[in-house]
Design a protein around this motif. Sequence first.
Motif, PDB file in Angstrom:
ATOM      1  N   ASN A 224       0.815  -1.223   0.000  1.00  0.00           N
ATOM      2  CA  ASN A 224       0.000   0.000   0.000  1.00  0.00           C
ATOM      3  C   ASN A 224       0.847   1.271   0.000  1.00  0.00           C
ATOM      4  OD1 ASN A 224       0.845  -0.055   2.619  1.00  0.00           O
ATOM      5  ND2 ASN A 224      -1.186  -0.031   3.545  1.00  0.00           N
ATOM      6  N   CYS A 225       2.164   1.095  -0.049  1.00  0.00           N
ATOM      7  CA  CYS A 225       3.059   2.255  -0.167  1.00  0.00           C
ATOM      8  C   CYS A 225       3.744   2.262  -1.533  1.00  0.00           C
ATOM      9  CB  CYS A 225       4.109   2.235   0.935  1.00  0.00           C
ATOM     10  SG  CYS A 225       3.406   2.457   2.558  1.00  0.00           S
ATOM     11  N   ILE A 226       3.249   1.451  -2.453  1.00  0.00           N
ATOM     12  CA  ILE A 226       3.817   1.420  -3.806  1.00  0.00           C
ATOM     13  C   ILE A 226       2.767   1.974  -4.777  1.00  0.00           C
ATOM     14  CG2 ILE A 226       4.741  -0.036  -5.656  1.00  0.00           C
ATOM     15  CD1 ILE A 226       5.643  -2.015  -3.546  1.00  0.00           C
ATOM     16  N   PHE A 227       3.168   2.956  -5.549  1.00  0.00           N
ATOM     17  CA  PHE A 227       2.238   3.627  -6.462  1.00  0.00           C
ATOM     18  C   PHE A 227       2.727   3.468  -7.895  1.00  0.00           C
ATOM     19  CE2 PHE A 227       1.720   5.405  -2.350  1.00  0.00           C
ATOM     20  CZ  PHE A 227       0.362   5.669  -2.239  1.00  0.00           C
ATOM     21  N   LEU A 228       1.792   3.260  -8.774  1.00  0.00           N
ATOM     22  CA  LEU A 228       2.122   3.120 -10.187  1.00  0.00           C
ATOM     23  C   LEU A 228       1.865   4.439 -10.901  1.00  0.00           C
ATOM     24  CD1 LEU A 228       0.335  -0.298 -10.795  1.00  0.00           C
ATOM     25  CD2 LEU A 228       2.723   0.102 -10.225  1.00  0.00           C
ATOM     26  N   VAL A 229       2.839   4.872 -11.655  1.00  0.00           N
ATOM     27  CA  VAL A 229       2.736   6.189 -12.288  1.00  0.00           C
ATOM     28  C   VAL A 229       3.234   6.147 -13.723  1.00  0.00           C
ATOM     29  CG1 VAL A 229       3.833   8.477 -12.288  1.00  0.00           C
ATOM     30  CG2 VAL A 229       2.910   7.583 -10.167  1.00  0.00           C
ATOM     31  N   LYS A 230       2.557   6.835 -14.565  1.00  0.00           N
ATOM     32  CA  LYS A 230       3.096   7.128 -15.905  1.00  0.00           C
ATOM     33  C   LYS A 230       3.428   8.614 -15.870  1.00  0.00           C
ATOM     34  CE  LYS A 230       3.257   7.705 -20.531  1.00  0.00           C
ATOM     35  NZ  LYS A 230       4.241   8.811 -20.510  1.00  0.00           N
ATOM     36  N   ASN A 231       4.698   8.922 -16.039  1.00  0.00           N
ATOM     37  CA  ASN A 231       5.095  10.335 -16.041  1.00  0.00           C
ATOM     38  C   ASN A 231       4.659  11.028 -17.321  1.00  0.00           C
ATOM     39  OD1 ASN A 231       6.491  10.817 -13.559  1.00  0.00           O
ATOM     40  ND2 ASN A 231       8.193   9.575 -14.318  1.00  0.00           N
ATOM     41  N   TYR A 232       4.511  12.333 -17.217  1.00  0.00           N
ATOM     42  CA  TYR A 232       4.252  13.119 -18.430  1.00  0.00           C
ATOM     43  C   TYR A 232       5.570  13.277 -19.183  1.00  0.00           C
ATOM     44  CZ  TYR A 232      -0.519  14.377 -17.222  1.00  0.00           C
ATOM     45  OH  TYR A 232      -1.868  14.324 -16.965  1.00  0.00           O
ATOM     46  N   THR A 233       5.729  12.511 -20.229  1.00  0.00           N
ATOM     47  CA  THR A 233       6.967  12.605 -21.003  1.00  0.00           C
ATOM     48  C   THR A 233       6.698  12.843 -22.488  1.00  0.00           C
ATOM     49  OG1 THR A 233       7.001  10.197 -21.177  1.00  0.00           O
ATOM     50  CG2 THR A 233       8.343  11.176 -19.432  1.00  0.00           C
ATOM     51  N   SER A 234       5.637  12.250 -23.005  1.00  0.00           N
ATOM     52  CA  SER A 234       5.378  12.409 -24.436  1.00  0.00           C
ATOM     53  C   SER A 234       4.101  13.209 -24.700  1.00  0.00           C
ATOM     54  CB  SER A 234       5.249  11.024 -25.093  1.00  0.00           C
ATOM     55  OG  SER A 234       4.275  10.260 -24.406  1.00  0.00           O
ATOM     56  N   GLU A 235       3.291  13.407 -23.672  1.00  0.00           N
ATOM     57  CA  GLU A 235       1.998  14.082 -23.849  1.00  0.00           C
ATOM     58  C   GLU A 235       2.205  15.581 -24.056  1.00  0.00           C
ATOM     59  OE1 GLU A 235       2.934  12.138 -21.374  1.00  0.00           O
ATOM     60  OE2 GLU A 235       1.751  10.351 -21.747  1.00  0.00           O
ATOM     61  N   ILE A 236       1.292  16.194 -24.741  1.00  0.00           N
ATOM     62  CA  ILE A 236       1.390  17.647 -24.898  1.00  0.00           C
ATOM     63  C   ILE A 236       0.341  18.384 -24.057  1.00  0.00           C
ATOM     64  CG2 ILE A 236       2.573  17.711 -27.142  1.00  0.00           C
ATOM     65  CD1 ILE A 236      -0.195  18.124 -28.428  1.00  0.00           C
ATOM     66  N   GLU A 237      -0.537  17.588 -23.447  1.00  0.00           N
ATOM     67  CA  GLU A 237      -1.520  18.163 -22.524  1.00  0.00           C
ATOM     68  C   GLU A 237      -1.702  17.218 -21.349  1.00  0.00           C
ATOM     69  OE1 GLU A 237      -5.339  19.555 -23.958  1.00  0.00           O
ATOM     70  OE2 GLU A 237      -4.410  19.915 -25.911  1.00  0.00           O
ATOM     71  N   THR A 238      -2.112  17.762 -20.220  1.00  0.00           N
ATOM     72  CA  THR A 238      -2.395  16.887 -19.075  1.00  0.00           C
ATOM     73  C   THR A 238      -3.767  16.241 -19.263  1.00  0.00           C
ATOM     74  OG1 THR A 238      -3.359  18.710 -17.819  1.00  0.00           O
ATOM     75  CG2 THR A 238      -1.014  18.288 -17.488  1.00  0.00           C
ATOM     76  N   ASN A 239      -3.984  15.136 -18.565  1.00  0.00           N
ATOM     77  CA  ASN A 239      -5.319  14.514 -18.623  1.00  0.00           C
ATOM     78  C   ASN A 239      -5.690  13.977 -17.246  1.00  0.00           C
ATOM     79  OD1 ASN A 239      -4.806  11.477 -18.490  1.00  0.00           O
ATOM     80  ND2 ASN A 239      -3.399  12.116 -20.117  1.00  0.00           N
ATOM     81  N   ASP A 240      -6.975  13.846 -16.984  1.00  0.00           N
ATOM     82  CA  ASP A 240      -7.469  13.513 -15.643  1.00  0.00           C
ATOM     83  C   ASP A 240      -6.984  12.152 -15.144  1.00  0.00           C
ATOM     84  OD1 ASP A 240      -8.741  15.886 -15.580  1.00  0.00           O
ATOM     85  OD2 ASP A 240     -10.737  15.103 -16.039  1.00  0.00           O
ATOM     86  N   LYS A 241      -6.919  11.184 -16.032  1.00  0.00           N
ATOM     87  CA  LYS A 241      -6.535   9.847 -15.579  1.00  0.00           C
ATOM     88  C   LYS A 241      -5.082   9.813 -15.108  1.00  0.00           C
ATOM     89  CE  LYS A 241      -9.864   7.044 -18.049  1.00  0.00           C
ATOM     90  NZ  LYS A 241     -10.090   6.267 -19.260  1.00  0.00           N
ATOM     91  N   MET A 242      -4.194  10.378 -15.906  1.00  0.00           N
ATOM     92  CA  MET A 242      -2.790  10.398 -15.482  1.00  0.00           C
ATOM     93  C   MET A 242      -2.617  11.256 -14.244  1.00  0.00           C
ATOM     94  SD  MET A 242      -0.632  10.384 -19.024  1.00  0.00           S
ATOM     95  CE  MET A 242       0.890  10.829 -18.222  1.00  0.00           C
ATOM     96  N   ASN A 243      -3.326  12.376 -14.211  1.00  0.00           N
ATOM     97  CA  ASN A 243      -3.271  13.246 -13.024  1.00  0.00           C
ATOM     98  C   ASN A 243      -3.659  12.471 -11.768  1.00  0.00           C
ATOM     99  OD1 ASN A 243      -2.636  15.364 -14.648  1.00  0.00           O
ATOM    100  ND2 ASN A 243      -4.561  16.470 -14.394  1.00  0.00           N
ATOM    101  N   ALA A 244      -4.714  11.681 -11.886  1.00  0.00           N
ATOM    102  CA  ALA A 244      -5.237  10.978 -10.711  1.00  0.00           C
ATOM    103  C   ALA A 244      -4.182  10.067 -10.088  1.00  0.00           C
ATOM    104  CB  ALA A 244      -6.478  10.181 -11.093  1.00  0.00           C
ATOM    105  N   HIS A 245      -3.420   9.372 -10.917  1.00  0.00           N
ATOM    106  CA  HIS A 245      -2.393   8.466 -10.389  1.00  0.00           C
ATOM    107  C   HIS A 245      -1.255   9.240  -9.721  1.00  0.00           C
ATOM    108  CE1 HIS A 245      -3.973   4.700 -12.044  1.00  0.00           C
ATOM    109  NE2 HIS A 245      -4.438   5.466 -13.014  1.00  0.00           N
TER     110      HIS A 245
END
Length: 264
Positions: A224-245
């Motif tokens: 419960n202390c491990i989080f999965l994340v996709k960093n903003y690296t290729s996107e040109i805009e933010t989005n709610d799903k990636m933000n949420a993680h």
Amino acid sequence: MFCSSFFTFDRHLRIHDFVKSYKPQNDEVGSLRILLLGPIGAGKSSFINSVESVVKGRICGRSLTDAASAGSSYTKKYKTYQINKGSQSHCSFVFSDTMGLETGTGGVHVEDIKLALKGHVEEGYQFNPDRQLTEGDDSYNSFPSLSDKVHVLVYVVSANSINIMPDDMFNKMRDVRLAASEMEIPQLAILTRVDEACSGVQEDIHKMYKSRHLKERQLGISENCIFLVKNYTSEIETNDKMNAHILCALRQMIHFGEDFVNNQ
Ligand SMILES: Nc1nc2c(ncn2[C@@H]2O[C@H](COP(=O)(O)OP(=O)(O)OP(=O)(O)O)[C@@H](O)[C@H]2O)c(=O)[nH]1
Ligand SMILES: [Mg+2]
């Protein structure tokens, strides 16, 4: 950590507001200090950019990253990043970016990380894999305040390399983990590059929390202390799903850090 339960727009906004308005209760501490540690190229600097992107609602890239840093760490200095939230104000947490860990004698010196945890490493210190920082050096802070100390330690590891990570790398991280535990510093981990780690994830990042392949990966700290994340690296805009993680991980860092500074 599985965060699917809060993927409603309202919940997302509430966490966003919490992150932006958070202030440490302990007035000895202006900002929580979150130190990022992990192998070279894991996405430490990218995570800082990702957090700033979430907070600002647009892609940011102040912390320099490098696609070609396979040989050695791109980040060479101990640098603190404040997260600006607009018109000259910033969030009440900062990130300490570090040089990447390498196997053998390369990369950041583990003893330098232990010194950073205690607040002995001055801003701008140029990491030297061959020689650890020593008392008396210009960059050695002999009298660290609570603000100089690290309040949360975050391991940043690429999800697709965890199962092939050499023992030497695990041992270095374990060495730091034991030292941090001794200091009672709360610790958590983020697994980055989940988009590359599992087929199926790339199409819909929301699926990443359903991936058993990723769920099974452990770093020696509780699940419960491990989080999965996709960093903003290729996107040109933010989005709610990636933000949420990203927000899910960040909120936990803030909660852990708040508890730590209140117990000092
Ligand atoms: N696909 C993908 N690429 C990522 C992700 N996070 C980081 N990257 C890429 O990985 C490369 C290295 O990222 P950095 O943020 O520089 O990694 P670092 O941990 O700071 O590396 P050092 O400073 O060299 O120790 C960059 O090309 C990033 O664009 C992610 O979640 N997904
Ligand atoms: Mg870096």
